[in-house]
Design a protein around this motif. Sequence first.
Motif, PDB file in Angstrom:
ATOM      1  N   THR A  25     -56.558 -65.057  17.898  1.00 63.57           N
ATOM      2  CA  THR A  25     -56.580 -63.603  17.730  1.00 63.57           C
ATOM      3  C   THR A  25     -56.778 -63.236  16.260  1.00 63.57           C
ATOM      4  O   THR A  25     -57.554 -62.327  15.933  1.00 63.57           O
ATOM      5  CB  THR A  25     -55.263 -62.994  18.262  1.00 63.57           C
ATOM      6  OG1 THR A  25     -55.091 -63.399  19.615  1.00 63.57           O
ATOM      7  CG2 THR A  25     -55.277 -61.481  18.187  1.00 63.57           C
ATOM      8  N   ASP A  47     -53.782 -68.091  29.300  1.00 62.49           N
ATOM      9  CA  ASP A  47     -54.159 -66.774  29.815  1.00 62.49           C
ATOM     10  C   ASP A  47     -52.957 -65.835  29.876  1.00 62.49           C
ATOM     11  O   ASP A  47     -53.071 -64.628  29.640  1.00 62.49           O
ATOM     12  CB  ASP A  47     -54.805 -66.907  31.192  1.00 62.49           C
ATOM     13  CG  ASP A  47     -53.922 -67.692  32.146  1.00 62.49           C
ATOM     14  OD1 ASP A  47     -53.322 -68.691  31.702  1.00 62.49           O
ATOM     15  OD2 ASP A  47     -53.795 -67.306  33.324  1.00 62.49           O
ATOM     16  N   MET A  50     -52.160 -64.720  26.368  1.00 65.40           N
ATOM     17  CA  MET A  50     -53.204 -63.803  25.914  1.00 65.40           C
ATOM     18  C   MET A  50     -53.222 -62.515  26.741  1.00 65.40           C
ATOM     19  O   MET A  50     -53.970 -61.596  26.432  1.00 65.40           O
ATOM     20  CB  MET A  50     -54.584 -64.471  26.026  1.00 65.40           C
ATOM     21  CG  MET A  50     -54.770 -65.712  25.175  1.00 65.40           C
ATOM     22  SD  MET A  50     -54.840 -65.370  23.417  1.00 65.40           S
ATOM     23  CE  MET A  50     -56.375 -64.478  23.306  1.00 65.40           C
ATOM     24  N   CYS A  52     -54.257 -62.068  29.929  1.00 66.11           N
ATOM     25  CA  CYS A  52     -55.451 -61.835  30.743  1.00 66.11           C
ATOM     26  C   CYS A  52     -55.377 -62.584  32.071  1.00 66.11           C
ATOM     27  O   CYS A  52     -56.380 -62.851  32.710  1.00 66.11           O
ATOM     28  CB  CYS A  52     -56.707 -62.224  29.979  1.00 66.11           C
ATOM     29  SG  CYS A  52     -56.794 -63.978  29.614  1.00 66.11           S
ATOM     30  N   ASP A  77     -61.605 -60.652  25.675  1.00 63.00           N
ATOM     31  CA  ASP A  77     -60.311 -60.036  25.393  1.00 63.00           C
ATOM     32  C   ASP A  77     -60.469 -58.524  25.355  1.00 63.00           C
ATOM     33  O   ASP A  77     -61.452 -58.007  24.827  1.00 63.00           O
ATOM     34  CB  ASP A  77     -59.782 -60.557  24.047  1.00 63.00           C
ATOM     35  CG  ASP A  77     -58.374 -60.115  23.786  1.00 63.00           C
ATOM     36  OD1 ASP A  77     -57.453 -60.713  24.362  1.00 63.00           O
ATOM     37  OD2 ASP A  77     -58.183 -59.158  22.999  1.00 63.00           O
TER      38      ASP A  77
END
Lengths: 271, 261
Positions: A25, A47, A50, A52, A77
């Motif tokens: 990031t 995931d 993050m 997602c 993202d």
Amino acid sequence: MARIIVMTSGKGGVGKTTSTAALGTGLALRGHKTVVVDFDVGLRNLDLIMGCERRVVFDFVNVIAGEAKLHQALIKDKRHENLSILPASQTRDKEALTKEGVERVIGQLAQEFDYVLCDSPAGIETGALLAMYCADEAVVVTNPEVSSVRDSDRILGLLASRTRRAERGEAPVKQHLLLTRYDQARVDRGDMLKVEDVLEILAIPLLGIVPESEAVLRASNSGVPVILDEKSAAGRAYADAVSRLLGDQIEHRFPAAQGKSLFQRLFGRTA
Amino acid sequence: MMKRVGPSGARAEAAPAEKLRVRGRDVARETPAAPRQAGFQLRGSAVTVMVLKLFAAPDARFARGLADQVATAPDFFRGAPVIIDLEQYGADPIDFAALGELVLSCGLNPIGVRHVAAAQRDPALAAGLALFPAGRDTHELVAGPATVKTDKARTVVRSEPVRSGQQIYAREGDLILLAAVGAGAEVIADGNIHVYGPLRGRAIAGAAGDTNARIFCQSLDAELLSIAGYYCVSEAIEAKFLKQRVQISLAGEQLVFERLP
């Protein structure tokens, strides 16, 4: 030319996935096209960290098996357009990865992205060896305790012998030490190894010291990489590590109650 | 605390050393020490000797050619002993006395023959030439074991750290390590081991049984030290030697630690 970086440690639970999400990031925030790849097939976590996990349709194993195109599996993202995630498969195991498949997919990613961050599974078996195979650089994530340091030493040995660079006799994989879950109070009590001790044993350059922080768990649970929590010491430490990865020379920040002499000694030896 | 062991696995075999000793005893039995008092000692010895290969019955051309060759390096050839090889010549009768004279006249000293047919034996002995067994040619001998040995006996020098789980073996030579040997790493040599970084792993010197092998280190913090199969674990190392510059050698069955100056 893309930089392919493996996030590795040998030991589990030291903060590889947290660090992958944070550094990935951070690199995207600085404007670099970055992809984070989850090699932990069967124990998919990246995931989640993050944020997602609800958008995973195809995964790394599907792409290797030719069941999906790379672009179908890559997740963009929502917060940063420069950042993508290639998730692992939760229903398969490490044996589903092949050296040829990994080389092909990482090669494709390297053509499209500036940074390819490979989140290695724990251990020294197939999954971990494949995660490091294509790497140009390695971030060795280590906790200040003896078993983690020994496992990191083992991983450094494998980086020198089992990677593509080693097989081809090219320049060795560039190594960085990321010391995580650092707790100054416990170091002072003698429960934890000092930064100097770890550096003396592993003898590789220090990329950063990330303090033990409640912000990390909070960030993991909410699916927001901790680097976005700018108020937390851990978030700032990761931001510094990103700067150093990009070539900036910045001093190592220490958690509270840090003597200046140690500070200077340390900087002197790693600068 | 010290025991005789073959440390970890099959690498550090004590067997070759044992075999060597047995062979040594056999040789001793064959040549008893008694004749010393009689003013002589009879011993076997391997000597390199020139071989003159004969292809056809010697004639004037043969004599001229041989004399010319001797003239190219008189210091080397003059009076040198030579064995006449008849393998190519075959079993045809030959005048050994005349051949011996001829070779002698060219400046060489014929001492015997080899590859002689049964019918040639007595004439050869009668001419004062000894019978040598058929041997291998010199260049074969040199190319065989000698070159292989120089290949193996090289010292191994490594400047990168030896990491946990890595194993470095210097076969038939010394091992020189310029960086750290990590905990869980294993460094092995048939000869001596020198470590210029901290030694935190295992060091096994004299792995093929050489009791004269030593270990030298700049900062001793080893998990295990072994010389010729005699070992000691880190617990057994006296505290005063820890993190010091130390050499370790073998005296009898004991590892001896000495601080380096």
